[in-house]
Design an enzyme around this catalytic site. Structure first.
Site, PDB file in Angstrom:
ATOM      1  CD1 TRP A 153      46.936  41.204  46.890  1.00 14.13           C
ATOM      2  CD2 TRP A 153      45.402  40.084  45.690  1.00 14.13           C
ATOM      3  NE1 TRP A 153      45.713  41.745  47.148  1.00 14.13           N
ATOM      4  CE2 TRP A 153      44.756  41.091  46.424  1.00 14.13           C
ATOM      5  CE3 TRP A 153      44.633  39.270  44.854  1.00 14.13           C
ATOM      6  CZ2 TRP A 153      43.380  41.294  46.375  1.00 14.13           C
ATOM      7  CZ3 TRP A 153      43.271  39.460  44.779  1.00 14.13           C
ATOM      8  CH2 TRP A 153      42.654  40.475  45.545  1.00 14.13           C
TER       9      TRP A 153
ATOM     10  CE  LYS B 249      45.437  47.939  43.356  1.00 14.81           C
ATOM     11  NZ  LYS B 249      44.830  46.631  43.492  1.00 14.81           N
TER      12      LYS B 249
ATOM     13  CG  ASP C 203      45.230  39.212  39.424  1.00 17.11           C
ATOM     14  OD1 ASP C 203      45.249  38.956  40.643  1.00 17.11           O
ATOM     15  OD2 ASP C 203      44.672  40.232  38.954  1.00 17.11           O
TER      16      ASP C 203
HETATM   17  C1  LIG Z   1      47.470  41.303  41.903  1.00 16.23           C
HETATM   18  C2  LIG Z   1      46.181  41.888  42.379  1.00 16.23           C
HETATM   19  N1  LIG Z   1      44.993  41.376  41.892  1.00 16.23           N
HETATM   20  C3  LIG Z   1      43.814  41.869  42.292  1.00 16.23           C
HETATM   21  C4  LIG Z   1      43.732  42.890  43.206  1.00 16.23           C
HETATM   22  C5  LIG Z   1      42.331  43.314  43.612  1.00 16.23           C
HETATM   23  O1  LIG Z   1      42.068  44.601  43.419  1.00 16.23           O
HETATM   24  P1  LIG Z   1      40.525  45.069  43.266  1.00 16.23           P
HETATM   25  O2  LIG Z   1      40.424  46.249  44.174  1.00 16.23           O
HETATM   26  O3  LIG Z   1      39.607  43.955  43.689  1.00 16.23           O
HETATM   27  O4  LIG Z   1      40.357  45.391  41.845  1.00 16.23           O
HETATM   28  C6  LIG Z   1      44.915  43.445  43.774  1.00 16.23           C
HETATM   29  C7  LIG Z   1      44.860  44.516  44.806  1.00 16.23           C
HETATM   30  N2  LIG Z   1      45.832  44.764  45.565  1.00 16.23           N
HETATM   31  C8  LIG Z   1      45.961  45.779  46.554  1.00 16.23           C
HETATM   32  C9  LIG Z   1      44.738  46.069  47.402  1.00 16.23           C
HETATM   33  C10 LIG Z   1      44.160  44.828  48.019  1.00 16.23           C
HETATM   34  O5  LIG Z   1      44.890  44.065  48.666  1.00 16.23           O
HETATM   35  O6  LIG Z   1      42.946  44.598  47.812  1.00 16.23           O
HETATM   36  C11 LIG Z   1      47.169  45.504  47.487  1.00 16.23           C
HETATM   37  O7  LIG Z   1      47.795  44.447  47.322  1.00 16.23           O
HETATM   38  O8  LIG Z   1      47.477  46.366  48.282  1.00 16.23           O
HETATM   39  C12 LIG Z   1      46.142  42.944  43.328  1.00 16.23           C
HETATM   40  O9  LIG Z   1      47.302  43.453  43.797  1.00 16.23           O
END
Ligand SMILES: Cc1[nH+]cc(COP(=O)(O)O)c(/C=N/[C@@H](CC(=O)O)C(=O)O)c1O
Length: 408
Positions: free
Chosen positions: A137, A254, A218
């Site tokens: 990520w 998500k 994660d």
């Molecule tokens: C692996 C992973 N960990 C944590 C997050 C953080 O999500 P939060 O909204 O803080 O709970 C994301 C979000 N991924 C998507 C959005 C982003 O980049 O923030 C993405 O990869 O599109 C992940 O893909």
């Protein structure tokens, strides 16, 4: 004071920049395969029906106010979050060797865990690296460098099989200095959509045990990947059964569609022997860190999630909503693969249905990605990742033809 050589112009965040570019595009055929956020077949964000119900309940609750939450967040939320990710019968919960804090979604949990590790796992004389998958990520690197946690990568994605570079990963774990921290995607790896099989997870755990490596999971897609909450938490639960001391970042962005409400949790699980007492002390230090960083977390998203997690009927409806989202994504995977195969688009496309979760790592290169944007107004990250939820029955033919065009 802040001259350009001291404060240079930073590059735009790849993902949020992509989102802005998509919104600015007026082409009626534009396709948004960028940000990892679920959309229905109508290409619109989906407020889960169960979330709508929880919001209704909250709206009619006369006792709701806007007081501070405790530093560790909403207790009903964090205790329910432990159960949903570890299983209600988890030994970590029974033996009270777990401490949990509500965080600013998954990002906040990854950050809080990394900050804690730099202060209490690393010392001035001994600095362990955190190993990140290659690729991972995008935000992981920035989060770690912000807290001065040294990063290293472990091989993860095999370009030729478009699957897991299992041997590469294992040997990196075998060669890593003992006690190194290993960041593991619990399920639905971002950006590749490639997950180890259960058997491979067992081998990974064996090597990590031998090398006394420290797992940091994660988990941002539980229930969203396979549609089954327990299935998607299998690796985490296996590692805990193997007696690891570990950290977990849990995001509800998500799987609850609570992206902007920032609902998440950080969990520390102590090793079986010195369990409850260690967890308590770790929790007390995490609270100090949290207090100085955010003081206490935002209430709204946690209240919604907590209502659903703690009510069996709502929980069951949430599981049905999860099946809807994961099911639609799997339909898009099969539809895209079959359309590319029907057109005999050069290359093999079976990885599109073998990969799991929000993303498909298509294998398209930067040039092809740029052409897709220029020629067809298709928006995706330059590493070839597409967010499958951006596809629907109206644009999937258009997208498949656009891919065929840049591949030929
Ligand atoms: C692996 C992973 N960990 C944590 C997050 C953080 O999500 P939060 O909204 O803080 O709970 C994301 C979000 N991924 C998507 C959005 C982003 O980049 O923030 C993405 O990869 O599109 C992940 O893909």
């Amino acid at each position: 004071a802040f001259s350009a050589d001291v404060v240079p112009q930073a590059p735009e965040d790849p993902l949020f920049g992509l989102m802005a570019a998509y919104r600015a595009d007026n082409d009626k055929n534009k396709v948004d395969l960028g940000i990892g956020a679920y959309r229905g077949d109508d290409a619109k964000p989906w407020v889960l029906p169960v979330v709508k119900k929880a919001e209704e309940i909250l709206r009619n609750d006369p006792n709701i106010n806007h007081e501070y939450l405790p530093i560790a967040g909403l207790p009903d939320f964090t205790s329910a979050s432990q159960k949903v990710i570890l299983g209600a019968d988890s030994s970590a919960i029974q033996e009270k060797r777990i401490t949990s804090l509500q965080t600013i979604s998954g990002t906040g949990a990854v950050h809080l865990g990394a900050l804690f590790l730099t202060k209490f796992y690393n010392t001035s004389s001994q600095k362990y690296s955190i190993y990140l998958s290659a690729p991972t990520w995008a935000n992981h690197n920035q989060i770690m460098s912000n807290v001065n946690l040294p990063t290293t990568t472990y091989p993860y994605f095999s370009a030729n099989t478009k699957g897991l570079d299992f041997d590469g990963m294992l040997s990196a774990l075998q060669e890593a200095p003992e006690k190194s921290i290993i960041l593991l995607h619990a399920c639905a790896h971002n950006p590749t959509g490639v997950d180890p099989t259960d058997e491979q997870w067992k081998e990974i755990a064996k090597v990590m045990k031998q090398r006394h490596l420290f797992p940091f999971f994660d988990c941002a897609y539980q229930g969203f990947a396979s549609g089954d909450l327990n299935r998607d938490a299998w690796a985490i639960r296996y590692f805990i059964d193997q007696g690891f001391e570990l950290c977990i970042a849990q995001s509800y962005a998500k799987n609850f569609g609570l992206y902007g409400e920032r609902a998440g949790c950080f969990h520390f699980i102590a090793a079986p022997n010195d369990g409850a007492e260690t967890a308590k002390r770790v929790g007390s230090q995490l609270a100090i860190l949290q207090r100085s960083e955010i003081s206490n977390p935002p209430a709204y998203g946690a209240r919604i999630a907590s209502l659903v997690l703690n009510d069996p009927k709502l929980f069951a409806e949430w599981e049905a909503n999860l099946k809807t989202m994961s099911g639609r994504i799997m339909d898009m995977r099969h539809a895209l693969r079959s359309k590319l195969e029907e057109m005999e688009t050069p290359g093999s496309w079976k990885h599109i249905t073998e990969q799991i979760g929000m993303f498909s790592f298509t294998g398209l290169n930067e040039k092809q990605v740029a052409k897709l944007k220029e020629e067809s107004h298709v928006y995706m990250t330059k590493n070839g990742r597409i967010s499958m939820a951006g596809l629907n029955t109206r644009n999937i033919d258009y997208f498949a033809k656009a891919v065929d065009k840049v591949v030929r």
